[in-house]
Design a protein around this motif. Structure first.
Motif, PDB file in Angstrom:
ATOM      1  N   ARG A  36     -72.295 -24.900  22.868  1.00  0.00           N
ATOM      2  CA  ARG A  36     -73.540 -25.617  23.894  1.00  0.00           C
ATOM      3  C   ARG A  36     -72.993 -26.899  24.163  1.00  0.00           C
ATOM      4  O   ARG A  36     -72.328 -27.749  24.574  1.00  0.00           O
ATOM      5  N   ASP A  37     -72.827 -27.968  22.867  1.00  0.00           N
ATOM      6  CA  ASP A  37     -72.256 -29.301  22.457  1.00  0.00           C
ATOM      7  C   ASP A  37     -70.395 -29.447  23.614  1.00  0.00           C
ATOM      8  O   ASP A  37     -70.178 -29.824  24.594  1.00  0.00           O
ATOM      9  N   LEU A  38     -69.850 -28.338  23.233  1.00  0.00           N
ATOM     10  CA  LEU A  38     -68.196 -28.148  23.581  1.00  0.00           C
ATOM     11  C   LEU A  38     -68.117 -27.812  25.058  1.00  0.00           C
ATOM     12  O   LEU A  38     -68.211 -28.431  25.612  1.00  0.00           O
ATOM     13  N   ILE A  39     -69.717 -27.310  25.591  1.00  0.00           N
ATOM     14  CA  ILE A  39     -69.520 -27.158  27.304  1.00  0.00           C
ATOM     15  C   ILE A  39     -69.581 -27.540  28.032  1.00  0.00           C
ATOM     16  O   ILE A  39     -69.231 -28.271  28.831  1.00  0.00           O
ATOM     17  N   ASP A  40     -70.690 -28.514  27.040  1.00  0.00           N
ATOM     18  CA  ASP A  40     -71.244 -29.842  27.832  1.00  0.00           C
ATOM     19  C   ASP A  40     -70.855 -30.644  27.691  1.00  0.00           C
ATOM     20  O   ASP A  40     -70.190 -31.602  29.122  1.00  0.00           O
ATOM     21  N   GLU A  41     -69.659 -30.583  26.818  1.00  0.00           N
ATOM     22  CA  GLU A  41     -67.696 -32.249  26.492  1.00  0.00           C
ATOM     23  C   GLU A  41     -67.142 -31.795  27.994  1.00  0.00           C
ATOM     24  O   GLU A  41     -66.719 -32.360  28.610  1.00  0.00           O
ATOM     25  N   VAL A  42     -67.130 -30.592  28.316  1.00  0.00           N
ATOM     26  CA  VAL A  42     -65.672 -29.837  29.365  1.00  0.00           C
ATOM     27  C   VAL A  42     -66.117 -29.931  30.311  1.00  0.00           C
ATOM     28  O   VAL A  42     -65.778 -30.984  31.436  1.00  0.00           O
ATOM     29  N   THR A  43     -68.080 -29.515  30.958  1.00  0.00           N
ATOM     30  CA  THR A  43     -68.137 -30.102  32.075  1.00  0.00           C
ATOM     31  C   THR A  43     -68.450 -31.434  32.157  1.00  0.00           C
ATOM     32  O   THR A  43     -68.105 -32.166  34.045  1.00  0.00           O
ATOM     33  N   ILE A  44     -68.844 -32.951  31.244  1.00  0.00           N
ATOM     34  CA  ILE A  44     -68.693 -33.563  31.775  1.00  0.00           C
ATOM     35  C   ILE A  44     -67.479 -34.483  32.069  1.00  0.00           C
ATOM     36  O   ILE A  44     -67.293 -35.095  33.535  1.00  0.00           O
ATOM     37  N   GLU A  45     -66.465 -33.698  31.448  1.00  0.00           N
ATOM     38  CA  GLU A  45     -65.197 -34.376  31.960  1.00  0.00           C
ATOM     39  C   GLU A  45     -64.515 -33.273  33.255  1.00  0.00           C
ATOM     40  O   GLU A  45     -63.925 -34.885  34.317  1.00  0.00           O
ATOM     41  N   LEU A  46     -65.035 -32.719  33.215  1.00  0.00           N
ATOM     42  CA  LEU A  46     -64.796 -32.140  34.439  1.00  0.00           C
ATOM     43  C   LEU A  46     -65.293 -32.208  35.881  1.00  0.00           C
ATOM     44  O   LEU A  46     -64.709 -32.607  36.811  1.00  0.00           O
ATOM     45  N   VAL A  47     -66.374 -32.823  35.369  1.00  0.00           N
ATOM     46  CA  VAL A  47     -67.018 -33.265  36.540  1.00  0.00           C
ATOM     47  C   VAL A  47     -66.759 -34.431  36.986  1.00  0.00           C
ATOM     48  O   VAL A  47     -66.743 -35.146  38.359  1.00  0.00           O
ATOM     49  N   ARG A  48     -66.759 -35.180  36.084  1.00  0.00           N
ATOM     50  CA  ARG A  48     -66.569 -36.921  36.475  1.00  0.00           C
ATOM     51  C   ARG A  48     -64.615 -36.766  36.823  1.00  0.00           C
ATOM     52  O   ARG A  48     -64.235 -37.634  38.013  1.00  0.00           O
ATOM     53  N   HIS A  49     -63.841 -36.663  36.059  1.00  0.00           N
ATOM     54  CA  HIS A  49     -62.113 -36.191  37.131  1.00  0.00           C
ATOM     55  C   HIS A  49     -62.722 -35.547  38.877  1.00  0.00           C
ATOM     56  O   HIS A  49     -62.009 -36.264  39.549  1.00  0.00           O
ATOM     57  N   SER A  50     -63.309 -34.713  38.565  1.00  0.00           N
ATOM     58  CA  SER A  50     -63.751 -34.317  39.851  1.00  0.00           C
ATOM     59  C   SER A  50     -64.112 -35.096  41.170  1.00  0.00           C
ATOM     60  O   SER A  50     -64.060 -35.293  42.158  1.00  0.00           O
ATOM     61  N   VAL A  51     -65.557 -35.861  40.865  1.00  0.00           N
ATOM     62  CA  VAL A  51     -65.707 -36.789  41.717  1.00  0.00           C
ATOM     63  C   VAL A  51     -64.823 -38.172  42.683  1.00  0.00           C
ATOM     64  O   VAL A  51     -64.424 -38.350  43.404  1.00  0.00           O
ATOM     65  N   ALA A  52     -64.231 -38.083  40.996  1.00  0.00           N
ATOM     66  CA  ALA A  52     -63.063 -39.272  41.218  1.00  0.00           C
ATOM     67  C   ALA A  52     -62.097 -38.570  41.992  1.00  0.00           C
ATOM     68  O   ALA A  52     -61.460 -39.642  43.295  1.00  0.00           O
ATOM     69  N   GLU A  53     -61.416 -37.264  41.898  1.00  0.00           N
ATOM     70  CA  GLU A  53     -60.449 -37.297  42.499  1.00  0.00           C
ATOM     71  C   GLU A  53     -61.203 -37.197  44.064  1.00  0.00           C
ATOM     72  O   GLU A  53     -60.278 -37.357  45.029  1.00  0.00           O
ATOM     73  N   GLU A  54     -62.007 -36.880  44.376  1.00  0.00           N
ATOM     74  CA  GLU A  54     -62.497 -35.827  45.608  1.00  0.00           C
ATOM     75  C   GLU A  54     -63.062 -37.569  46.500  1.00  0.00           C
ATOM     76  O   GLU A  54     -62.844 -37.761  47.770  1.00  0.00           O
ATOM     77  N   GLN A  55     -63.213 -38.608  45.512  1.00  0.00           N
ATOM     78  CA  GLN A  55     -63.286 -39.584  45.927  1.00  0.00           C
ATOM     79  C   GLN A  55     -62.105 -40.789  46.927  1.00  0.00           C
ATOM     80  O   GLN A  55     -62.483 -41.560  47.527  1.00  0.00           O
ATOM     81  N   TYR A  56     -61.347 -40.196  45.640  1.00  0.00           N
ATOM     82  CA  TYR A  56     -59.696 -41.146  45.511  1.00  0.00           C
ATOM     83  C   TYR A  56     -58.123 -40.784  45.945  1.00  0.00           C
ATOM     84  O   TYR A  56     -58.156 -40.916  47.462  1.00  0.00           O
ATOM     85  N   LEU A  57     -58.188 -39.675  45.449  1.00  0.00           N
ATOM     86  CA  LEU A  57     -56.709 -38.921  45.183  1.00  0.00           C
ATOM     87  C   LEU A  57     -56.882 -38.221  46.686  1.00  0.00           C
ATOM     88  O   LEU A  57     -55.205 -38.816  47.060  1.00  0.00           O
ATOM     89  N   TYR A  58     -58.288 -37.504  46.840  1.00  0.00           N
ATOM     90  CA  TYR A  58     -57.285 -36.546  47.912  1.00  0.00           C
ATOM     91  C   TYR A  58     -57.470 -37.154  49.147  1.00  0.00           C
ATOM     92  O   TYR A  58     -56.502 -36.538  50.060  1.00  0.00           O
ATOM     93  N   PRO A  59     -58.250 -38.853  49.456  1.00  0.00           N
ATOM     94  CA  PRO A  59     -57.575 -39.145  50.988  1.00  0.00           C
ATOM     95  C   PRO A  59     -56.421 -40.199  50.657  1.00  0.00           C
ATOM     96  O   PRO A  59     -56.088 -40.180  51.487  1.00  0.00           O
TER      97      PRO A  59
END
Length: 186
Positions: A36-59
């Motif tokens: 559970r802890d590792l799945i949470d760690e993966v989730t945290i990293e992927l969500v932060r990364h995706s949000v940042a890409e959607e805000q700045y990289l893709y524009p």
């Protein structure tokens, strides 16, 4: 790979971190709190990364790269699939028989996305932007990740404007929930 530098260096460092987490996930046997802890760690990293890409990289891709609209749309669709898998994993007990196949589906989706970005999108962006533009994007990505949500929100709008307005609030709520529950601290 260390964080910092231009947008490509920053995002590739994220990719290597996620790959390392996936290696740990594949090596893990059994269920329980460690999984559970590792799945949470993966989730945290992927969500932060995706949000940042959607805000700045893709524009930036839309603005600077020929055919960038199509490329950005495809990458955002990839994020949507990953976010739905993350949401399912978040709700799932670690001893559920579907946990392992779903985690493998996540790893496959992310690996495909990373390969596409690193082989296609990043080289095109690097050719289309100045070093200063890439450095500025790297700074924006790093700032966005500090404010981003830590949990999947697949129903949230994924336009850059909506994300910039809503992500800090969702991120604050997510981080408060994480603090209270101890999620992401191991």
């Amino acid at each position: 790979m260390a964080h910092g530098g231009n947008v490509i260096d920053e995002l590739m460092a994220d990719h290597r971190e996620v790959e390392e987490m996936f290696s740990r996930l594949q090596a893990m046997s059994g269920a329980g709190q460690g999984l559970r802890d590792l799945i949470d760690e993966v989730t945290i990293e992927l969500v932060r990364h995706s949000v940042a890409e959607e805000q700045y990289l893709y524009p930036a891709v839309r603005e600077h790269v020929p055919g960038g609209d199509r490329m950005a749309d495809k990458e955002i669709e990839d994020h949507g699939r990953v976010e739905k898998i993350l949401k399912r994993l978040e709700k799932m007990n670690t001893d559920d028989a579907q946990m392992s196949p779903l985690a493998q589906q996540l790893m496959d989706e992310v690996a495909s996305h990373v390969q596409d970005e690193e082989s296609n999108l990043f080289p095109m962006l690097q050719r289309a932007c100045t070093p200063q533009q890439l450095d500025d994007l790297g700074d924006k990505i790093r700032r966005a990740k500090t404010m981003a949500p830590t949990r999947p929100h697949p129903a949230a709008p994924n336009s850059p404007t909506a994300s910039k307005l809503l992500a800090p609030g969702a991120g604050l709520v997510d981080r408060a929930r994480d603090f209270v529950t101890g999620r992401g601290t191991s």
